[in-house]
Design an enzyme around this catalytic site. Structure first.
Site, PDB file in Angstrom:
ATOM      1  N   TYR A   6      -2.235  -0.230  10.097  1.00  8.99           N
ATOM      2  CA  TYR A   6      -2.449  -0.797   8.764  1.00  8.99           C
ATOM      3  C   TYR A   6      -1.165  -0.676   7.932  1.00  8.99           C
ATOM      4  O   TYR A   6      -0.704  -1.648   7.327  1.00  8.99           O
ATOM      5  CB  TYR A   6      -3.601  -0.079   8.065  1.00  8.99           C
TER       6      TYR A   6
ATOM      7  N   SER B  90       0.832  -1.203   0.000  1.00  8.49           N
ATOM      8  CA  SER B  90       0.000   0.000   0.000  1.00  8.49           C
ATOM      9  C   SER B  90       0.864   1.249   0.000  1.00  8.49           C
ATOM     10  O   SER B  90       1.987   1.249   0.523  1.00  8.49           O
ATOM     11  CB  SER B  90      -0.893   0.007   1.242  1.00  8.49           C
TER      12      SER B  90
END
Length: 340
Positions: free
Chosen positions: A157, A132
């Site tokens: 995350y 990501s």
């Protein structure tokens, strides 16, 4: 090095990116094994609707399995000759990680190491996994490059995605497993996630409800259309990463390795301010948004901007869908799907 394959395992196949990737591979004639635990993180009916399109293909095999379930995962690998794995299964969302940290540890860490072990023991030729843009964290030097250090995440995350990159590199080093990590930049498009800005804004504007605009709309995102993401993934799948002959352990380059391992950014390479993003949505809807201007939320970053030079050089591809085109396609899908 390019290579051919016939059978692909896509984890998170009922998810946004997993659905679009699986659909494209099925239409191209590949055998696709789809794995998804159908978690209710968002509307399960949307996942079921995606899945119903995939199960219409004879060359699609669905497994309702969680990556945390090691015996079931190993049984899938033992029952069929899987050549390529694309891991898109993960607990997503920066803000959700602030209140539900254990979900990220279980799915993104425990689940990922189980997948690495299965790939190792069943001699998978290529593991492609979703990272990501969030791994760039506190970095302010833009555009973000895979050759930059990314040791300062600002959300759990992001930390789990960085951990995935480290874990995959370890398996490349120890076992020669070919691994490629893909750092996605703010993916949007039809069948998208309901927790993403485009979905939230569209639904609220149509319902004459206010939208929450964080950082007063000043933050920028490298919005990347789903078809561009999938095309990039498909090209990467066919290219086995090889050890870099120029890698130096005295001056290690984060973007290369002495192991068969690579990282790529896949982003639109054209960051857009959130206020402009909202303006395009308003134009496509023919309605004006009611805005609640908010401060920056914990875990967010002010800007994302992908350097995609390595992607262009190695697979000859760059995302190119204009924002106006992508948002128009999403809204057309949204109106049709929800009868809005």
């Amino acid at each position: 090095m390019s290579f051919d394959f016939k059978h692909v395992l896509v984890t998170g196949a009922a998810g946004f990116i997993g659905f679009h990737l699986s659909l494209k591979l099925l239409k191209q004639g590949y055998t696709v094994s789809g794995l998804d635990n159908m978690t209710p993180y968002y509307d399960i009916n949307l996942k079921k609707a995606r899945l119903s399109q995939l199960t219409a293909f004879e060359n699609f095999l669905f497994h309702p399995v969680d990556l945390v379930d090691r015996p079931q995962l190993d049984a899938i690998f033992s029952s069929q000759p899987i050549e390529v794995v694309v891991n898109l299964a993960a607990q997503a969302g920066v803000r959700y990680s602030l209140t539900n940290p254990h979900a990220y540890v279980e799915s993104n860490l425990t689940g990922f190491v189980n997948l690495l072990e299965s790939c190792r023991h069943h001699r998978v030729k290529h593991l492609v996994f979703a990272s990501s843009s969030s791994v760039y964290g506190a970095n302010t030097h833009i555009p973000f490059s895979v050759h930059h250090n990314v040791d300062h995440p600002v959300s759990l995350y992001a930390a789990t995605k960085k951990a995935n990159e480290l874990m995959a590199h370890t398996y490349s080093h120890l076992y020669g497993l070919h691994c490629t990590g893909l750092r996605f930049f703010t993916v949007y498009g039809p069948w998208g996630r309901p927790d993403m800005a485009l979905f939230l804004f569209t639904r609220a504007i149509l319902a004459d409800e206010p939208i929450q605009v964080f950082n007063h709309g000043k933050m920028k995102r490298d919005f990347t259309y789903i078809d561009d993401i999938v095309e990039g993934v498909c090209r990467i799948m066919k290219k086995l990463p090889m050890p870099s002959p120029d890698f130096s352990c005295d001056h290690p380059d984060p973007g290369t390795s002495y192991a068969p391992y690579r990282i790529y950014n896949i982003g639109n390479n054209q960051p857009v301010e959130l206020n402009e993003f909202i303006r395009v949505i308003e134009t496509c809807l023919g309605k004006t948004a009611r805005k609640q201007l908010m401060d920056m939320q914990p875990g967010d970053v002010p800007a994302t901007y992908a350097d995609i030079d390595d992607l262009i050089r190695d697979v000859g591809f760059r995302p190119q869908t204009p924002l106006e085109v992508g948002i128009k396609r999403f809204i057309e899908w949204y109106r049709l799907y929800y009868g809005a």
